[in-house]
Design an enzyme around this catalytic site. Sequence first.
Site, short mmCIF file in Angstrom:
data_model
loop_
_atom_site.label_atom_id
_atom_site.label_comp_id
_atom_site.label_asym_id
_atom_site.label_seq_id
_atom_site.Cartn_x
_atom_site.Cartn_y
_atom_site.Cartn_z
CD GLU A 212 7.43 14.77 2.91
OE1 GLU A 212 6.87 14.03 3.76
OE2 GLU A 212 7.44 16.00 2.97
CE LYS B 170 -0.14 7.55 3.36
NZ LYS B 170 -0.35 6.57 4.39
CG ASP C 2 2.47 0.79 6.20
OD1 ASP C 2 1.62 1.41 6.86
OD2 ASP C 2 2.24 -0.31 5.67
CE1 TYR D 257 4.18 12.77 8.93
CE2 TYR D 257 5.48 10.77 8.68
CZ TYR D 257 4.34 11.41 9.13
OH TYR D 257 3.36 10.70 9.77
CE LYS E 251 -2.37 4.67 1.26
NZ LYS E 251 -3.15 3.61 1.78
CB CYS F 273 -33.07 -8.63 2.48
SG CYS F 273 -32.06 -8.14 3.89
CB CYS G 177 -35.47 -8.52 6.75
SG CYS G 177 -35.40 -7.51 5.28
CB CYS H 253 -32.60 -4.69 2.03
SG CYS H 253 -34.02 -5.02 3.09
CB CYS I 146 -33.87 -4.49 7.06
SG CYS I 146 -32.48 -5.54 6.62
S1 IVH Z 1 1.96 14.20 6.26
C1 IVH Z 1 -1.72 16.81 7.28
N1 IVH Z 1 3.91 12.73 5.36
O1 IVH Z 1 0.10 8.91 6.57
C2 IVH Z 1 -0.80 15.79 6.73
N2 IVH Z 1 2.14 11.63 6.50
O2 IVH Z 1 -2.86 9.48 5.80
C3 IVH Z 1 -0.06 15.07 7.76
N3 IVH Z 1 2.43 9.21 6.72
O3 IVH Z 1 -1.32 9.93 9.59
C4 IVH Z 1 0.63 13.85 7.33
N4 IVH Z 1 4.37 9.09 5.71
O4 IVH Z 1 0.83 8.62 9.72
C5 IVH Z 1 2.74 12.73 6.00
N5 IVH Z 1 5.74 11.57 4.52
C6 IVH Z 1 4.57 11.57 5.17
C7 IVH Z 1 3.99 10.38 5.69
C8 IVH Z 1 2.75 10.46 6.34
C9 IVH Z 1 3.43 8.41 6.34
C10 IVH Z 1 1.20 8.76 7.42
C11 IVH Z 1 0.87 9.53 8.67
C12 IVH Z 1 -0.51 10.09 8.47
C13 IVH Z 1 -1.02 9.28 7.32
C14 IVH Z 1 -1.93 10.18 6.49
#
Ligand code: IVH
Length: 671
Positions: A115, A117, A119, A227, A314, A408, A411, A426, A432
């Site tokens: 899927e 991710k 943002d 998702y 990522k 440091c 300190c 340190c 410190c």
């Molecule tokens: S699954 C237990 N699927 O990424 C897993 N998360 O670091 C639940 N996010 O908090 C998350 N796209 O806000 C999942 N296709 C996707 C996603 C997704 C974005 C975000 C989500 C989550 C964060 C996880």
Amino acid sequence: MIVSKMTPQERILQLRSELHEHNHRYYVLNSPSISDYDFDMLLKELQELEAQNPDMYDPTSPTMRVGSDITREFAQVAHKYPMLSLGNTYSKAEVADFFDRVKRALNEDFEICCELKFDGTSISLTYTDGKLVRAVTRGDGEKGDDVTANVRTIRSVPLVLKGSGYPAEFEIRGEVLMPWSVFDRLNEERERNGEPLFANPRNAASGTLKLQDSAVVAKRGLDAYLYFMLGEELPADGHYENLMAAGQWGFKVSDTTCKCSTLDEVFAFIDRMDVERKNLPFATDGIVLKVNSLRQQKNLGYTAKSPRWAIAYKFQAEKALTRLNEVTYQVGRTGVVTPVANLDPVQLSGTVVKRASLHNADIIEKLDLHVGDMVYVEKGGEIIPKITGVDVDSRFMLGEKVTFITKCPECGTPLVRMAGEAAHYCPNYTACPPQIKGRIEHFISREAMNIDSMGPETVELLFNYNLIKDISDLYSLQAEDLMFLPRMGAKSAENIVASIKESLNVPFERVLFALGIRFVGATVAKRLVRAFLNMDALMSATLEQLIAVDEIGGRIAASVIEFFAKEANRELVSRLMDAGLQFAIEEHQVQDRTDILNGQSIVISGVFAHHSRDEYKAMIEKNGGKNVGSVSKSTSFILAGENMGPSKLEKAEKLGVRLVNEDEFLAMLGK
Ligand code: IVH
């Protein structure tokens, strides 16, 4: 004509159903079948009829999408299932590791759902009998804000589900997004009005969702992709199949989502999306890979923070070129000194960057960094950007060479560097200031003692006024000591003292984590507490005894020994004991324990029907046994599920190690 024969009540129901359909066609399918004008006319008719028939009120009516200007505080709602995060990876090699880990753990065929991710900001929606009843933000993962009124205004979120086959009650999670076009328009408008700009669409989406006035939210043009479905009676064992069903019920699910069964297919998806994401109307920061079968997901289980059945990959970060003005140094709670590059502000992936981490002396040396250099800044997965290179060609006058400090900055103590480690420390552990403050901040944090009426500013204040020199001083604070401090009233002083007192109930495992022993995170603390039961036993444990605990290695063991070898720490613990903190496992946890499996080494292998591997592991430990990874002649027996690995099976047969199935094992424990 037909209209005139209907009662107003019937017409209201008809309009609602038509408008839901038009909403779905417009906002989810992107294929409207009527003009905007006609839509507005139908909506207006419904609004008027509803105003004349208040007994027909329904929070899921399409008219609710316009929001209302009633200002409300958000109620906090506990999540039925915690909202966890995902482990991050940044390379295909790490993705391959994930794939291998899953393969080894499952030992059977599996599929991966790939899927985007998204943002944005995550949201959890609850539907009862096909109607949206609640929308809650992630919050701290355990509880979030009830933002239902705001989410109702997001046109792509169905208020009433279409079709059939949905469970009577379920949750669906996803991401609330602000598309680029909306984000740009919003920022232009804010600029005209002299308002501060949003740094990126993610901040804009989460800021919008937290607005008190849902009528303003309604105008902001948020979108939502779903998702993750949760509930007792989901339509299928496949995550992908459930998402497709959700699409049929009217949810917006991405059409880029797909299933793969080989690592090469996963890589191809990554490559495709790395290109396609640049044309998407909203921001994405990577992809998410999930083991598709829910049964297999259950088997793989979770770590303290994230599922073992999913990871995020990522995308490579964007780079920017800017000038290095100065290098300053920060001291963390463990005494590690981090060099920080101070830069000419530069735009990078939607935010303005002014500072970047330089990590350690070796990296500075390798970059051959000079003040005034033009440097490349990148934002990896970390929040703090880093310097990845110098544009040597643009040097026309060489500035002063950057050399790591020897004392440091806080300190003045000469820094030390442990053999084999990149970081400088340190060593002034007890005096410190940033180390002391950092330890106190860690101690009061939510995962540790959860003294939530205090934050870093309060720690700073109390430290500067000499009221706390270490964590034990917290427990002798009186409201009278605090209330005359700047920015502090009687009420906040009392709150602080009350929440410190409340922390006396925090269980031993969190107290141990709160002490901030290097390498002792929440999970390790839990394991140590289960193995040693009380602080005295832990403090007098030998290196061998520590290493004998499941998943405690030499590095952690040595750190624990080193911590308790310090007189200052032993005294600190004794003061905390006098203050009344929990330093032993609770009675009921002891009662649950048995010695049925005492002295037995048990290997877990295969796939189970009744409990996850993690649960079986915990059962073994609770009953005195030890869970080991590989079969040897000292293995007492194998807790064997379906599809046990052939090599393990062969080895077991060769060594004559007994196989115990799930039911036999549970019977052994009297369950
Ligand atoms: S699954 C237990 N699927 O990424 C897993 N998360 O670091 C639940 N996010 O908090 C998350 N796209 O806000 C999942 N296709 C996707 C996603 C997704 C974005 C975000 C989500 C989550 C964060 C996880």
